[in-house]
Write an enzyme that holds these catalytic residues in place. Structure first.
Site, PDB file in Angstrom:
ATOM      1  N   ASP A 272       6.367  22.442 -26.224  1.00 44.69           N
ATOM      2  CA  ASP A 272       6.175  20.994 -25.728  1.00 44.69           C
ATOM      3  C   ASP A 272       7.401  20.804 -24.580  1.00 44.69           C
ATOM      4  OD1 ASP A 272       6.374  17.926 -25.277  1.00 44.69           O
ATOM      5  OD2 ASP A 272       5.488  17.947 -27.551  1.00 44.69           O
TER       6      ASP A 272
ATOM      7  N   GLU B 250      11.809  13.267   0.155  1.00 42.20           N
ATOM      8  CA  GLU B 250      10.764  12.917  -0.648  1.00 42.20           C
ATOM      9  C   GLU B 250       9.277  13.067  -0.105  1.00 42.20           C
ATOM     10  OE1 GLU B 250      10.375  10.745  -3.091  1.00 42.20           O
ATOM     11  OE2 GLU B 250       8.309   9.962  -2.851  1.00 42.20           O
TER      12      GLU B 250
ATOM     13  N   ARG C 103       1.654   0.902  15.059  1.00 38.13           N
ATOM     14  CA  ARG C 103       1.354   0.825  13.764  1.00 38.13           C
ATOM     15  C   ARG C 103       1.682  -0.707  13.296  1.00 38.13           C
ATOM     16  NH1 ARG C 103       5.747   4.650  10.548  1.00 38.13           N
ATOM     17  NH2 ARG C 103       4.725   3.976   8.858  1.00 38.13           N
TER      18      ARG C 103
ATOM     19  N   SER D 167      -2.013  27.083  -5.029  1.00 39.44           N
ATOM     20  CA  SER D 167      -1.826  28.578  -5.332  1.00 39.44           C
ATOM     21  C   SER D 167      -2.315  28.987  -6.630  1.00 39.44           C
ATOM     22  CB  SER D 167      -0.259  29.035  -5.064  1.00 39.44           C
ATOM     23  OG  SER D 167       0.301  28.477  -3.982  1.00 39.44           O
TER      24      SER D 167
ATOM     25  N   THR E 236       5.979  27.073   6.146  1.00 41.19           N
ATOM     26  CA  THR E 236       4.782  26.487   5.917  1.00 41.19           C
ATOM     27  C   THR E 236       3.606  27.621   6.439  1.00 41.19           C
ATOM     28  OG1 THR E 236       5.827  24.616   6.199  1.00 41.19           O
ATOM     29  CG2 THR E 236       3.422  24.524   5.989  1.00 41.19           C
TER      30      THR E 236
ATOM     31  N   HIS F 229      14.751  13.299  12.489  1.00 44.68           N
ATOM     32  CA  HIS F 229      13.511  13.426  13.258  1.00 44.68           C
ATOM     33  C   HIS F 229      12.774  12.086  13.289  1.00 44.68           C
ATOM     34  CE1 HIS F 229      11.409  15.709   9.853  1.00 44.68           C
ATOM     35  NE2 HIS F 229      11.075  14.553   9.834  1.00 44.68           N
ATOM     36  N   HIS F 230      12.982  11.232  12.140  1.00 45.24           N
ATOM     37  CA  HIS F 230      12.397   9.863  11.992  1.00 45.24           C
ATOM     38  C   HIS F 230      12.862   8.899  12.983  1.00 45.24           C
ATOM     39  CE1 HIS F 230       9.929  11.071   8.441  1.00 45.24           C
ATOM     40  NE2 HIS F 230      11.093  11.921   8.237  1.00 45.24           N
TER      41      HIS F 230
ATOM     42  N   HIS G 108       0.503  -1.124   0.058  1.00 42.97           N
ATOM     43  CA  HIS G 108      -0.141  -0.041   0.087  1.00 42.97           C
ATOM     44  C   HIS G 108       0.819   1.253   0.072  1.00 42.97           C
ATOM     45  CE1 HIS G 108      -2.794   2.989   1.166  1.00 42.97           C
ATOM     46  NE2 HIS G 108      -2.112   3.475   2.308  1.00 42.97           N
TER      47      HIS G 108
ATOM     48  N   TRP H 161       7.031   0.074   4.057  1.00 43.83           N
ATOM     49  CA  TRP H 161       7.440   0.825   2.847  1.00 43.83           C
ATOM     50  C   TRP H 161       8.983   1.466   3.063  1.00 43.83           C
ATOM     51  CZ3 TRP H 161       8.676   5.763   1.538  1.00 43.83           C
ATOM     52  CH2 TRP H 161       8.595   6.783   2.387  1.00 43.83           C
TER      53      TRP H 161
ATOM     54  N   LYS I  55       3.054  30.009   3.768  1.00 45.71           N
ATOM     55  CA  LYS I  55       2.151  29.930   2.841  1.00 45.71           C
ATOM     56  C   LYS I  55       0.247  29.716   3.197  1.00 45.71           C
ATOM     57  CE  LYS I  55       5.116  27.090  -0.062  1.00 45.71           C
ATOM     58  NZ  LYS I  55       4.451  27.638  -1.231  1.00 45.71           N
TER      59      LYS I  55
ATOM     60  N   TYR J  60       8.460  15.981   0.682  1.00 47.63           N
ATOM     61  CA  TYR J  60       8.312  17.436   0.236  1.00 47.63           C
ATOM     62  C   TYR J  60       7.933  17.305  -1.045  1.00 47.63           C
ATOM     63  CZ  TYR J  60       8.996  19.106   4.833  1.00 47.63           C
ATOM     64  OH  TYR J  60       9.055  19.151   6.338  1.00 47.63           O
TER      65      TYR J  60
ATOM     66  N   HIS K  23      13.150  12.122   3.906  1.00 52.92           N
ATOM     67  CA  HIS K  23      12.313  13.249   4.188  1.00 52.92           C
ATOM     68  C   HIS K  23      12.117  14.311   3.005  1.00 52.92           C
ATOM     69  CE1 HIS K  23      10.196  15.366   7.050  1.00 52.92           C
ATOM     70  NE2 HIS K  23      10.549  16.357   6.543  1.00 52.92           N
TER      71      HIS K  23
ATOM     72  N   SER L 287      12.942   6.544 -13.668  1.00 50.73           N
ATOM     73  CA  SER L 287      11.964   7.281 -14.270  1.00 50.73           C
ATOM     74  C   SER L 287      11.635   8.672 -13.583  1.00 50.73           C
ATOM     75  CB  SER L 287      10.537   6.566 -14.135  1.00 50.73           C
ATOM     76  OG  SER L 287       9.581   7.360 -14.235  1.00 50.73           O
ATOM     77  N   SER L 288      11.826   8.761 -12.356  1.00 50.88           N
ATOM     78  CA  SER L 288      11.655  10.166 -11.651  1.00 50.88           C
ATOM     79  C   SER L 288      12.687  11.020 -12.137  1.00 50.88           C
ATOM     80  CB  SER L 288      11.632   9.815 -10.240  1.00 50.88           C
ATOM     81  OG  SER L 288      10.546   9.201  -9.841  1.00 50.88           O
TER      82      SER L 288
END
Lengths: 523, 190
Positions: free
Chosen positions: A103, A253, A448, A266, A326, A300-301, A74, A139, A329, A255, A251, A167-168
């Site tokens: 293009d 990732e 979890r 926006s 943040t 922080h993880h 998932h 994951w 924003k 963002y 991390h 790909s990314s």
């Protein structure tokens, strides 16, 4: 220029080869979006298996190992298959039209970066049918759980991640090259629409961290097959090293999955507030600051891995600092709406829900950032609630908002506004019923990634599962609305929305196959 | 046409730079491995201890006024079947003094097993100040079926040990590396 002129009159080729060989940014954008929707449904099915099992305490439907495969798949499918390709699809469709380019800068590579994705995900999904089952280590694939103790299918997982990464990276190189080279005359950086800005920054983040992800899975591959000991303490390696390298990717990732969402919101909020975006410059600087900070907060993880006090404090304060840009924003979006003449069409509803619910997710993020408190929240459902609040009503709602906002431009038809609103309210209620109780579960200590739980968690889990099925099945309505709009409907005007501004709204609806073959001039 | 040519050139240059960045970041991922070790060694984090140290006997250097308790712990990693324990649970030592303790290991299985012990010292603030001159963890241990062994550790506590540290724990985790070692040997043979 002569050949360019001739191509101008070419429509798309017909049949399947049109999609296989296409180098057209609109075709590729559509393929990315449909692929992402397919992955959203697949990842959604995995999620519903999880929520069905957790509907009541005890083991009902699946055995614990399969449950672990579901949580892993998932996460992987939603992050790499649904959210990221959806934003790349939006980038493909919109960036050339927003900056007045004919293009993408590298159309052939664009084709390739899309077409390797279905192979990566077929490979990943096929592990479900392999002996020993699919990856079951979460994951985040912490070593040595994902190396020494992994099912044999982990090698396919590693290659799938390599392909997704390639790909990314190709997609990002293309986006950067397009934005930096193909802007219409007069479109300076500080005149670019914010969606383009946020994607430019996101693309740089991708280029910086996807190779690190490729590196970490390569180290796993070597540990598993070639006898190295990067993460094996027996051979002099260190499992905690895995977490450092992974989260150095991980991390930024998160963002990568939210900055383009900021861009979408926006665009939408000013249109339906019929006002210019408040604080454009500060939005650009805030996005850049968030991107920079994302590189120095990864640990922080890992507050509970036994870091020294100085490390805990540094990562705690650096993480809290992210709340500042943040907050800028969020206040800018609210100020844009303030005294605007607001109308509540479906894209605007999703955008407002984004602002409110993403902020909720941001606040729980701040709670988690407090190192001493994190020892209580770590690995509980509170974390699950937090990151689902920023990813689902955050990233996913913004993608839906974008789809409703630009569908008339893509298809030339207006979607059914009533059905759109029904979809929004079902999703909005579903998502909150689904994830809000998980905060309480986490605070009272439910871990979890468990298929069974203590009895005191039963009620909130049941509520959460009801919300999950409501939200999940509402997305079939979304598919129906999109298909109905593609088939026909009220014709859309070029500007579509009364308050819409920007180059894409100067083009007819539906946008012709080739646009801006001659660049427009931006004043 | 000239404009288009210039544009292709600048796209090409940009793509080149971006590809270099990708390669550099891929390298950076791997560079984190030694960087992490250097960082841990430098800060003493993670309880990582240094390698073999040579002890220079100098009785004048022994700080008899100070006593530090050194405790020993032995743990088997999952899947390791050996009996593994320290022969003394703790010793009281003076900084600067060379000490020897022994660990006992026995292979109760019916097969030859190769073991590798990995040391860790806590608190991490003291990790840098426990020096080993001889340790069974510097080598792999091979025990035939039923064989037992007493393994020595010689160490001294550095006189620079921070004053607030009164107790150090030296813990060993024992890993079964028979599989890895067999594979490596086979790899070399190939």
């Amino acid at each position: 220029m002569a050949t360019g002129h001739a191509e101008h009159h070419h429509g798309p080729a017909t049949g399947f080869t049109r999609w296989l060989y296409t180098t057209n940014h609109k075709d590729i954008g559509s393929m990315y979006l449909w692929f992402s929707f397919a992955m959203f449904l697949l990842g959604g099915v995995f999620a519903l298996v999880i929520r069905a099992e957790l509907f009541q305490p005890g083991l009902q439907f699946v055995d614990p190992n399969f449950f672990n495969q579901m949580t892993t798949m998932h996460g992987l499918v939603m992050v790499f298959g649904a959210v990221m390709p959806a934003f790349v699809g939006l980038a493909n469709w919109m960036i050339p039209m927003m900056i007045g380019a004919p293009d993408m800068a590298l159309p052939r590579m664009n084709n390739w970066s899309f077409w390797i994705l279905p192979f990566a995900f077929t490979m990943l999904a096929s592990t479900l049918f392999m002996e020993g089952g699919a990856p079951n280590f979460g994951w985040t694939f912490y070593a040595p759980l994902s190396t020494t103790y992994a099912p044999a299918s982990v090698t396919f997982f590693i290659f799938a991640v390599h392909i997704m990464g390639a790909s990314s990276i190709m997609g990002s190189i293309n986006i950067i090259a397009t934005i930096q080279n193909l802007r219409a005359p007069g479109m300076t950086y500080m005149k670019m629409p914010l969606f383009v800005w946020t994607w430019l920054i996101t693309a740089y983040l991708l280029i910086a961290v996807m190779p690190v992800l490729a590196g970490v899975v390569t180290m796993m591959l070597f540990d598993i097959h070639f006898g190295t000991s990067f993460f094996s303490a027996a051979g002099g390696g260190d499992p905690v090293l895995f977490q450092h390298v992974f989260w150095f990717f991980g991390h930024p990732e998160v963002y990568i999955m939210i900055l383009p969402a900021f861009g979408v919101v926006s665009e939408i909020i000013p249109t339906f507030s019929r006002k210019k975006l408040f604080g454009y410059d500060s939005m650009v600087y805030a996005t850049s600051s968030i991107a920079f900070l994302s590189f120095i907060v990864w640990a922080h993880h890992m507050f509970t891995t036994g870091m020294p006090l100085a490390g805990e404090l540094f990562f705690m304060y650096a993480t809290m600092l992210i709340a500042v840009p943040t907050g800028v924003k969020v206040f800018n979006w609210i100020t844009t709406m303030f005294r605007g003449s607001i109308s509540f069409e479906t894209p605007m509803l999703f955008a407002i829900a984004f602002v409110v619910l993403f902020t909720c997710g941001g606040f729980t993020g701040l709670m988690l950032a407090i190192a001493p408190a994190d020892f209580q929240y770590h690995d509980t459902y509170f974390v699950v609630a937090h990151f689902h609040y920023v990813l689902v009503p955050g990233a996913v709602f913004s993608i839906m908002a974008a789809a409703y906002y630009w569908l008339p431009k893509w298809t030339g038809n207006m979607y059914d506004e009533t059905l759109g609103k029904v979809h929004f309210w079902l999703s909005f209620v579903g998502i909150n019923v689904l994830f809000f109780p998980q905060h309480f579960l986490g605070l009272s200590g439910m871990p979890r990634r468990i298929p069974d739980y203590a009895l005191q968690f039963a009620d909130f889990n049941m509520i959460s599962s009801v919300g999950a099925f409501l939200f999940g099945f509402s997305q079939l309505l979304f598919m129906f609305i999109v298909l109905k709009t593609v088939m026909g409907g009220k014709k859309a005007t070029a500007q579509v929305w009364e308050g819409a501004e920007g180059l894409e709204w100067t083009l007819p609806s539906p946008a012709p196959y080739h646009t801006f073959s001659t660049p427009p001039t931006v004043k | 046409m000239a404009a288009a040519g210039n544009q292709n050139l600048s796209v090409g240059r940009l793509v080149g730079k971006l590809l270099l960045t990708v390669a550099a970041m891929f390298g950076f991922g791997f560079a984190m491995v030694p960087l992490y070790d250097v960082f841990c060694e430098w800060t003493g984090l993670n309880g990582k201890t240094g390698g073999q140290v040579v002890y220079e006997a100098d009785t004048a250097d022994i700080d008899l006024a100070r006593a530090v308790t050194v405790q020993f712990s032995a743990t088997n990693n999952a899947g390791m079947a050996w009996e593994f324990r320290p022969l003394q649970n703790q010793v009281v030592v003076h900084p600067g003094e060379l000490n020897e303790v022994k660990f006992y290991a026995r292979n109760p299985t019916a097969a030859r097993v190769i073991g590798q012990a990995v040391p860790s010292v806590s608190p991490s603030a003291g990790a840098d100040f426990l020096h080993k001159t001889e340790c069974f963890c510097f080598n792999q241990q091979v025990l035939e079926a039923g064989e037992s062994i007493e393994m020595p550790v010689r160490f001294f506590v550095d006189k620079a040990l921070p004053d607030d540290v009164h107790k150090l724990t030296l813990s060993y985790t024992l890993f079964d590396v028979t599989q890895n070692f067999a594979e490596t040997a086979q790899g070399i043979a190939n």
